[in-house]
Design a protein around this motif. Structure first.
Motif, mmCIF file in Angstrom:
data_model
loop_
_atom_site.group_PDB
_atom_site.id
_atom_site.type_symbol
_atom_site.label_atom_id
_atom_site.label_comp_id
_atom_site.label_asym_id
_atom_site.label_seq_id
_atom_site.Cartn_x
_atom_site.Cartn_y
_atom_site.Cartn_z
ATOM 1 N N ASP A 178 0.830 -1.208 0.000
ATOM 2 C CA ASP A 178 0.000 0.000 0.000
ATOM 3 C C ASP A 178 0.867 1.262 0.000
ATOM 4 O O ASP A 178 2.062 1.224 0.327
ATOM 5 C CB ASP A 178 -0.916 -0.008 1.223
ATOM 6 C CG ASP A 178 -2.273 0.646 0.949
ATOM 7 O OD1 ASP A 178 -2.379 1.446 -0.008
ATOM 8 O OD2 ASP A 178 -3.226 0.357 1.703
ATOM 9 N N THR A 188 1.697 -1.560 4.983
ATOM 10 C CA THR A 188 0.795 -2.688 5.203
ATOM 11 C C THR A 188 -0.491 -2.458 4.416
ATOM 12 O O THR A 188 -1.011 -1.334 4.353
ATOM 13 C CB THR A 188 0.474 -2.820 6.697
ATOM 14 O OG1 THR A 188 1.694 -3.006 7.418
ATOM 15 C CG2 THR A 188 -0.459 -3.990 6.961
ATOM 16 N N ILE A 189 -1.010 -3.511 3.804
ATOM 17 C CA ILE A 189 -2.268 -3.401 3.059
ATOM 18 C C ILE A 189 -3.352 -2.818 3.967
ATOM 19 O O ILE A 189 -3.566 -3.285 5.087
ATOM 20 C CB ILE A 189 -2.694 -4.793 2.545
ATOM 21 C CG1 ILE A 189 -1.717 -5.287 1.478
ATOM 22 C CG2 ILE A 189 -4.118 -4.759 1.992
ATOM 23 C CD1 ILE A 189 -1.960 -6.727 1.060
ATOM 24 N N GLY A 190 -4.003 -1.765 3.485
ATOM 25 C CA GLY A 190 -5.054 -1.114 4.260
ATOM 26 C C GLY A 190 -4.595 0.114 5.011
ATOM 27 O O GLY A 190 -5.421 0.868 5.529
ATOM 28 N N ASP A 191 -3.276 0.344 5.063
ATOM 29 C CA ASP A 191 -2.761 1.518 5.775
ATOM 30 C C ASP A 191 -2.543 2.706 4.846
ATOM 31 O O ASP A 191 -2.144 3.779 5.306
ATOM 32 C CB ASP A 191 -1.435 1.183 6.475
ATOM 33 C CG ASP A 191 -1.647 0.335 7.724
ATOM 34 O OD1 ASP A 191 -2.808 -0.007 8.021
ATOM 35 O OD2 ASP A 191 -0.638 0.012 8.397
ATOM 36 N N GLU A 193 -3.974 4.368 0.706
ATOM 37 C CA GLU A 193 -5.209 4.805 0.058
ATOM 38 C C GLU A 193 -5.668 3.879 -1.078
ATOM 39 O O GLU A 193 -6.717 4.108 -1.678
ATOM 40 C CB GLU A 193 -5.013 6.207 -0.536
ATOM 41 C CG GLU A 193 -3.999 6.239 -1.684
ATOM 42 C CD GLU A 193 -4.079 7.519 -2.513
ATOM 43 O OE1 GLU A 193 -4.471 8.555 -1.942
ATOM 44 O OE2 GLU A 193 -3.755 7.460 -3.709
ATOM 45 N N ASP A 195 -7.471 1.277 -3.319
ATOM 46 C CA ASP A 195 -8.738 0.553 -3.266
ATOM 47 C C ASP A 195 -8.479 -0.869 -3.773
ATOM 48 O O ASP A 195 -8.661 -1.181 -4.954
ATOM 49 C CB ASP A 195 -9.772 1.260 -4.138
ATOM 50 C CG ASP A 195 -11.155 0.620 -4.061
ATOM 51 O OD1 ASP A 195 -11.277 -0.466 -3.453
ATOM 52 O OD2 ASP A 195 -12.106 1.202 -4.629
ATOM 53 N N GLN A 197 -10.082 -3.623 -3.167
ATOM 54 C CA GLN A 197 -11.293 -4.336 -3.596
ATOM 55 C C GLN A 197 -11.561 -4.072 -5.072
ATOM 56 O O GLN A 197 -11.973 -4.975 -5.814
ATOM 57 C CB GLN A 197 -12.497 -3.911 -2.747
ATOM 58 C CG GLN A 197 -12.416 -4.327 -1.291
ATOM 59 C CD GLN A 197 -12.637 -5.831 -1.099
ATOM 60 O OE1 GLN A 197 -12.670 -6.596 -2.047
ATOM 61 N NE2 GLN A 197 -12.772 -6.258 0.152
ATOM 62 N N SER A 223 -0.730 -7.895 6.501
ATOM 63 C CA SER A 223 -1.198 -7.741 5.128
ATOM 64 C C SER A 223 -1.836 -9.028 4.627
ATOM 65 O O SER A 223 -2.866 -9.004 3.939
ATOM 66 C CB SER A 223 -0.028 -7.357 4.209
ATOM 67 O OG SER A 223 0.355 -6.013 4.393
ATOM 68 N N ARG A 226 -5.378 -9.403 5.938
ATOM 69 C CA ARG A 226 -6.301 -8.487 5.278
ATOM 70 C C ARG A 226 -6.555 -8.918 3.831
ATOM 71 O O ARG A 226 -7.689 -8.825 3.340
ATOM 72 C CB ARG A 226 -5.761 -7.065 5.336
ATOM 73 C CG ARG A 226 -5.719 -6.506 6.767
ATOM 74 C CD ARG A 226 -5.060 -5.144 6.825
ATOM 75 N NE ARG A 226 -5.035 -4.637 8.206
ATOM 76 C CZ ARG A 226 -4.520 -3.450 8.564
ATOM 77 N NH1 ARG A 226 -3.961 -2.667 7.646
ATOM 78 N NH2 ARG A 226 -4.537 -3.072 9.826
ATOM 79 N N MET A 230 -10.090 -10.080 1.891
ATOM 80 C CA MET A 230 -10.566 -9.460 0.647
ATOM 81 C C MET A 230 -10.823 -10.490 -0.446
ATOM 82 O O MET A 230 -11.738 -10.337 -1.257
ATOM 83 C CB MET A 230 -9.512 -8.452 0.145
ATOM 84 C CG MET A 230 -9.345 -7.232 1.002
ATOM 85 S SD MET A 230 -8.010 -6.162 0.350
ATOM 86 C CE MET A 230 -7.845 -4.975 1.691
#
Length: 232
Positions: A178, A188-191, A193, A195, A197, A223, A226, A230
């Protein structure tokens, strides 16, 4: 925590160079029941170099890593597209031409081998080649080489959808991490911006590997958790 991962992409750089002792690496992989793939070196290396000697040496280095990858049982080798000059302007298209020549040489070399080369898109840094889907397409044009879709890199250049649109089924490897869109942060994935998904929906038919590129094992494990949520 390392037991969380059954597949590892070995960055063959410096002391981790796999061809220095490929048989030892193969033993480690076998004894631990691991699957692996290889990331070719990126430092002291440039397959798009202006210098014929440096370019040829870089090709030899890449080929040595491909041979070692086959020896250790890796099925995918990720390769960077090369660099334009950091000191002299106006050479990027010439570097792209050299990169194309090198890619065709690598494509010929691996023909008939049980290994796939994945050429990686680059982040928003002006001396990297392959920052845009258009330019990466020029570099791999005329070859059967695959593409390594680096989602984090593509986010820094606004090229996420362009990469998917341009390469689709040609994508044989994914690097996932990310960032906040400005630089290659490897968060880390999700930390950040991104998207993810949206990316996962667009990559719905993808059956290759997702390689988490993190700054620490703790970040990688988080990660993974998460990402699994997903993908489920």
């Amino acid at each position: 925590m390392s037991e969380s991962f059954g597949l590892w992409e070995i960055f063959s750089e410096a002391d981790n160079c796999i061809y220095a002792d490929a048989s030892k690496v193969a033993d480690i992989v076998s004894e631990n029941g691991l699957r692996c793939q290889v990331h070719a070196p990126i430092c002291d290396w440039n397959i798009a170099a202006m210098s014929d000697r440096l370019r040829e040496a870089s090709l030899e280095e890449t080929i040595a890593n491909i041979d070692a990858a086959v020896e250790i049982g890796a099925k995918v080798v990720t390769v960077h597209p090369g660099l334009t000059s950091m000191a002299v302007g106006g050479l990027e298209q010439r570097a792209v031409g050299y990169a194309k020549e090198s890619m065709r040489a690598l494509d010929r070399y691996v023909s008939g081998m049980d290994v796939t080369l994945a050429i990686e898109n680059m982040p928003s840094m002006p001396f990297f080649l392959g920052r845009s889907a258009e330019q990466l397409g020029q570099i791999v044009d005329g070859t059967d080489l695959g593409v390594c879709f680096d989602i984090g890199h593509a986010n820094t250049t606004g090229q996420i959808d362009a990469m998917i649109d341009s390469f689709g089924d040609r994508i044989v490897n994914i690097h996932i991490h990310d960032n906040n869109g400005q630089k290659d942060e490897h968060l880390t994935i999700g930390d950040g911006e991104i998207d993810f998904q949206h990316v996962i929906r667009r990559m719905g038919g993808y059956e290759g590997n997702w390689i988490i590129e993190s700054k620490s094992l703790e970040s990688a494990v988080q990660s993974l958790s998460r990402l699994e949520n997903m993908l489920s």
